[in-house]
Design a protein around this motif. Structure first.
Motif, PDB file in Angstrom:
ATOM      1  N   LEU A   1       0.824  -1.208   0.000  1.00 23.91           N
ATOM      2  CA  LEU A   1       0.000   0.000   0.000  1.00 23.91           C
ATOM      3  C   LEU A   1       0.860   1.260   0.000  1.00 23.91           C
ATOM      4  N   LEU A   2       2.027   1.202   0.630  1.00 22.34           N
ATOM      5  CA  LEU A   2       2.957   2.332   0.536  1.00 22.34           C
ATOM      6  C   LEU A   2       3.450   2.510  -0.901  1.00 22.34           C
ATOM      7  N   LEU A   3       3.711   1.407  -1.581  1.00 20.17           N
ATOM      8  CA  LEU A   3       4.113   1.465  -2.986  1.00 20.17           C
ATOM      9  C   LEU A   3       2.981   2.019  -3.857  1.00 20.17           C
ATOM     10  N   ALA A   4       1.747   1.665  -3.534  1.00 23.25           N
ATOM     11  CA  ALA A   4       0.602   2.199  -4.273  1.00 23.25           C
ATOM     12  C   ALA A   4       0.490   3.706  -4.078  1.00 23.25           C
ATOM     13  N   GLY A   5       0.732   4.177  -2.859  1.00 23.55           N
ATOM     14  CA  GLY A   5       0.716   5.619  -2.610  1.00 23.55           C
ATOM     15  C   GLY A   5       1.813   6.335  -3.371  1.00 23.55           C
ATOM     16  N   LEU A   6       2.973   5.734  -3.442  1.00 26.63           N
ATOM     17  CA  LEU A   6       4.078   6.318  -4.197  1.00 26.63           C
ATOM     18  C   LEU A   6       3.749   6.362  -5.695  1.00 26.63           C
ATOM     19  N   ALA A   7       3.167   5.294  -6.201  1.00 19.38           N
ATOM     20  CA  ALA A   7       2.790   5.259  -7.623  1.00 19.38           C
ATOM     21  C   ALA A   7       1.714   6.302  -7.923  1.00 19.38           C
ATOM     22  N   ALA A   8       0.770   6.480  -7.006  1.00 16.88           N
ATOM     23  CA  ALA A   8      -0.271   7.487  -7.204  1.00 16.88           C
ATOM     24  C   ALA A   8       0.317   8.894  -7.196  1.00 16.88           C
ATOM     25  N   THR A   9       1.266   9.146  -6.306  1.00 12.29           N
ATOM     26  CA  THR A   9       1.895  10.461  -6.235  1.00 12.29           C
ATOM     27  C   THR A   9       2.696  10.757  -7.499  1.00 12.29           C
ATOM     28  N   ILE A  10       3.443   9.784  -7.975  1.00  8.83           N
ATOM     29  CA  ILE A  10       4.223   9.982  -9.199  1.00  8.83           C
ATOM     30  C   ILE A  10       3.296  10.164 -10.401  1.00  8.83           C
ATOM     31  N   GLY A  11       2.242   9.365 -10.471  1.00 15.00           N
ATOM     32  CA  GLY A  11       1.292   9.505 -11.575  1.00 15.00           C
ATOM     33  C   GLY A  11       0.607  10.858 -11.575  1.00 15.00           C
ATOM     34  N   TYR A  12       0.247  11.357 -10.395  1.00 15.88           N
ATOM     35  CA  TYR A  12      -0.386  12.668 -10.297  1.00 15.88           C
ATOM     36  C   TYR A  12       0.567  13.769 -10.738  1.00 15.88           C
TER      37      TYR A  12
END
Length: 88
Positions: free
Chosen positions: A47-58
């Motif tokens: 879930l931390l990796l998902a948050g990082l991916a969401a931040t980079i995508g945004y």
């Protein structure tokens, strides 16, 4: 069908939760023995990796949007030559 933005954070979060569900289902179906710490050890970093991916995508989408806006900003002629103001 309407097009939508690709959101990698949701994809990663879905895959992590699916893996956690498979681990839990295998444990409850007596297919294998999964300790409780293993499920936590998979879900928290995932879930931390998902948050990082969401931040980079945004940030990528925001940068693309601002670059697109900046490229269309200066397409018109200057006000003094467009005829909309009186010439002196």
């Amino acid at each position: 069908m309407l097009r939508h933005e690709f959101q990698p954070g949701k994809l990663v979060a879905g895959l992590v939760l699916l893996a956690g569900g498979i681990m839990y289902a295998g444990d409850s179906g007596d297919a294998w023995e999964t300790p409780a710490w293993a499920l936590i050890a998979v879900l928290v970093p995932g879930l931390l990796l998902a948050g990082l991916a969401a931040t980079i995508g945004y940030s990528v989408r925001r940068r693309r949007r601002s670059a697109r806006a900046a490229s269309t900003e200066n397409t018109e002629a200057p006000a003094s030559t467009s005829g909309s103001q009186a010439m002196r």
